[in-house]
Design an enzyme around this catalytic site. Sequence first.
Site, PDB file in Angstrom:
ATOM      1  N   ALA A 266      71.419  61.369  33.461  1.00  7.26           N
ATOM      2  CA  ALA A 266      71.363  62.368  34.597  1.00  7.26           C
ATOM      3  C   ALA A 266      70.885  61.915  35.761  1.00  7.26           C
ATOM      4  CB  ALA A 266      70.633  63.590  34.050  1.00  7.26           C
ATOM      5  N   HIS A 267      70.886  62.700  36.883  1.00  2.00           N
ATOM      6  CA  HIS A 267      70.580  62.334  38.143  1.00  2.00           C
ATOM      7  C   HIS A 267      69.292  62.017  38.409  1.00  2.00           C
ATOM      8  CE1 HIS A 267      70.136  66.968  39.470  1.00  2.00           C
ATOM      9  NE2 HIS A 267      69.773  66.763  38.079  1.00  2.00           N
ATOM     10  N   GLY A 268      69.165  61.023  39.249  1.00  2.00           N
ATOM     11  CA  GLY A 268      67.740  60.428  39.533  1.00  2.00           C
ATOM     12  C   GLY A 268      66.912  59.682  38.373  1.00  2.00           C
TER      13      GLY A 268
END
Lengths: 349, 349, 349
Positions: A242-244
């Site tokens: 996922a993001h980050g």
Amino acid sequence: MNAESITTGDLAERLSCDIEGDQFLMLKGIATIEEAEPDQLTFLANPRYRKQLTSCRAGAIIISSDMEASPDIVKIISKEPYKDFRRALEIFYPVVDADIPAGINPGTQIHKTAIVGGNARIGAFVGISAGVTIGENCTIYNGAYIGQNVEIGSGCIIGFNAVIRSDIQLGNRVTIGDGTIVGFDGFGYTPDQGEYFKIPQVGTVVIEDDVEIGANCCIDRASIGVTRIGRGSKLDNLIQVAHGVKIGTNTVIAAQTGISGSTTIGSGVIMGGQVGVAGHIKVGDGMIVGAQSGVTKSVDIKGVISGYPARQHSVSLRRDASISQITKLMKRISELEAKVEGLLMELEE
Amino acid sequence: MNAESITTGDLAERLSCDIEGDQFLMLKGIATIEEAEPDQLTFLANPRYRKQLTSCRAGAIIISSDMEASPDIVKIISKEPYKDFRRALEIFYPVVDADIPAGINPGTQIHKTAIVGGNARIGAFVGISAGVTIGENCTIYNGAYIGQNVEIGSGCIIGFNAVIRSDIQLGNRVTIGDGTIVGFDGFGYTPDQGEYFKIPQVGTVVIEDDVEIGANCCIDRASIGVTRIGRGSKLDNLIQVAHGVKIGTNTVIAAQTGISGSTTIGSGVIMGGQVGVAGHIKVGDGMIVGAQSGVTKSVDIKGVISGYPARQHSVSLRRDASISQITKLMKRISELEAKVEGLLMELEE
Amino acid sequence: MNAESITTGDLAERLSCDIEGDQFLMLKGIATIEEAEPDQLTFLANPRYRKQLTSCRAGAIIISSDMEASPDIVKIISKEPYKDFRRALEIFYPVVDADIPAGINPGTQIHKTAIVGGNARIGAFVGISAGVTIGENCTIYNGAYIGQNVEIGSGCIIGFNAVIRSDIQLGNRVTIGDGTIVGFDGFGYTPDQGEYFKIPQVGTVVIEDDVEIGANCCIDRASIGVTRIGRGSKLDNLIQVAHGVKIGTNTVIAAQTGISGSTTIGSGVIMGGQVGVAGHIKVGDGMIVGAQSGVTKSVDIKGVISGYPARQHSVSLRRDASISQITKLMKRISELEAKVEGLLMELEE
């Protein structure tokens, strides 16, 4: 796949292994213990397969010195049979076919501002966008898409129908598997009166040298900042990053695992398949996470964690074993209750 | 991505927030607390990151009034920092790049009976079939395929290599992620003497307005009738929605979750990642389903469920805690048994 | 989808079923109990939906003789309603649309050494490589890729953007779903001083007759030898089949399940969704594996297994129920302790 031929003696020499048996047997490939023919090599690294040795028809075997095999099989004595098996594969199959011909397929679209390094192998129906730079010796398979301003190092492989969205950076010798999507928007929304509003995902993804990612994975771009996969890490198929998320170096993650947003996975971590890791937490360097675990909070201990919620593996095992005791405990309690009731009655008399 | 520039004072005004500190500092983008530079904005919404404030180098921060920050950082005081962070992103990045140029790429196939609305952005190697209607302001990325008689509203985005099979309907402002397959046949077979025979899947899929679906998902067509995803719902990556599933409005589902056939998920539901929901059941409106849960039967309670099989979260936590007590219980029972044996012997004397 | 029309009497005759009610009602399609109109047929196979019969508006219903329905609905009495529902679907929808037109789309690349059988339907942007042989009556959808020397039987369907890597063999009537990757390299590395080195994956994949695989799956090629999916087996979407896995005949696997490397799944097995199976083990013929199970070791018993680690289902249920007893056990032990303390004090007096 066509294999080279090599004699048992030459193979042993190239692997720096001792040999027991015929040194002049010509080997024409490698196969499993079950399937190997008399002109093929096999190997035994996992003791689980030892009993298959009795029916093994291979001409030669890579095996450790403490294992027995039929006297008919030429033994190539190895301290690390799995590692020597890998090296033997590289000897028998020095060139693994690139699946598409060299050069740039005319049925593809490369923006005039894109720079493609020498010795490229680019399939059909590929899109390479404005401002892209691609290093030397890269292979980009049919149907892949490279977004604007993407930077790709040398020796990279981008799989069939893989997508690298804009502004992503890939190091050298990176492999992106077929159907894998790098840099799709992270899953970020804010609720407002029962509806959800998208948070622009303006960050990027950095994939460092020697990272290999399997097929049909999703590596989301960060909301702001960077989603990073560290040097030498290897991801299997159908994985969600996922993001980050930050993944350290030389970390290995098996299929269908998912890492939630903004979580940091250390270096040298080994994760089984179908693991889930919650968002905004840290998994320490060198940890081993058992398959199907659910890691709900930051953890940094030596050794293995497992279960849901994930605990030290020995604790998970003990808990699992203790559940089996409950029925017995109930019986013991009932017996105690009867005895105590008996005592109470006796004293009342 | 290139950001707009704006002074701290102007930003605070546009967000209707109070400001503490220099009103004339020019900000050139947004970054995380860890990464923000002195000419950048950051935000603190999750108290978990509070301790990173001490080393934060950002020029300004969106923060709630009850949080402390270094006097060097301009504070933009927000009642809802995460929501104002989203709005600030929209100010700094008013146009998120569409990744492909405007217009219709010539390397694409559009059937002569298909109708494409104005202001379309259609990439290369796209197939748009007979009888398709597409509204205004739609983007269809490279390699996507739109099947016969598909109806797509206005403002929709169809990702790279996404597939919309025939007869599917999409509302307005729908996003279908890269590699996502909408309308593949549901998984329906009847067994007969040990073999399986396919049940024709002649239903369809309806995706309502403002639905956003991530990458590499599968939304199967119904056997008969409709698979439906309600208005405003958001799905993350690698999600399986089986045939005949109905999802209500404004429901949010995290990555790698799977919903089995003919199940109904209510409106306003929040589902964690890697959840599994059995077939032919209902999950009530507004429920929260913890990550990795296995929902095995219909459930409609207030609040959170978790675990396998999924139970009210407080019950799952209590059960989990109680398992830790078993070893102690065994010890207490052993002690009791010894005491009771002692008592029995004493009485016999 | 357009349906044929047929009278209730003709339908009953073609299904060899008895009929109760009007034999001359013209039916124009099939729909669910909830959605069927007075000129449509519905069916009741799952007793769970029985109560929906009261509000059902269908003209006719396929139903077993022991079920009640409104006298207004024509009843087609079936011993196996689900099977007859499937047969009725085949009567109403004799041709399910192939989604792309017949013939070979000119916007595709077929190598001059590839052999494509008669009556092919090949979409746009397809790549068919050197040495490929494809049987008669095959459909290959847009964006698919067929690697070198792949052999495909007759009557096969290769989905949109699916990838069949080189040297793979497919039998007859095989379906590969959209976005599915067959023959990507298995996930094999050897660690060496903290780094990982790829093991060449020089094996292949064999998919036998009548196998159907869903969308966005990954079927990896074997390291050496073969990954095999046996005749008649059916796989749902988003499934991971690792290198060297063998799946028997007529086995059914639900979505998001993962099978680790070198594991053997028997014939006639039924696996729920999101199951994980460890590597190098065997799951016996005819077993049923509950959804979300984690199968950690070889198992070959009659019946159902479930849970993590997977156990006989009855054992898993008993363990689950026993956990609910712990709180009560704690109370009983506390009571016992109080009583025993009382007894001890009494005796000391």
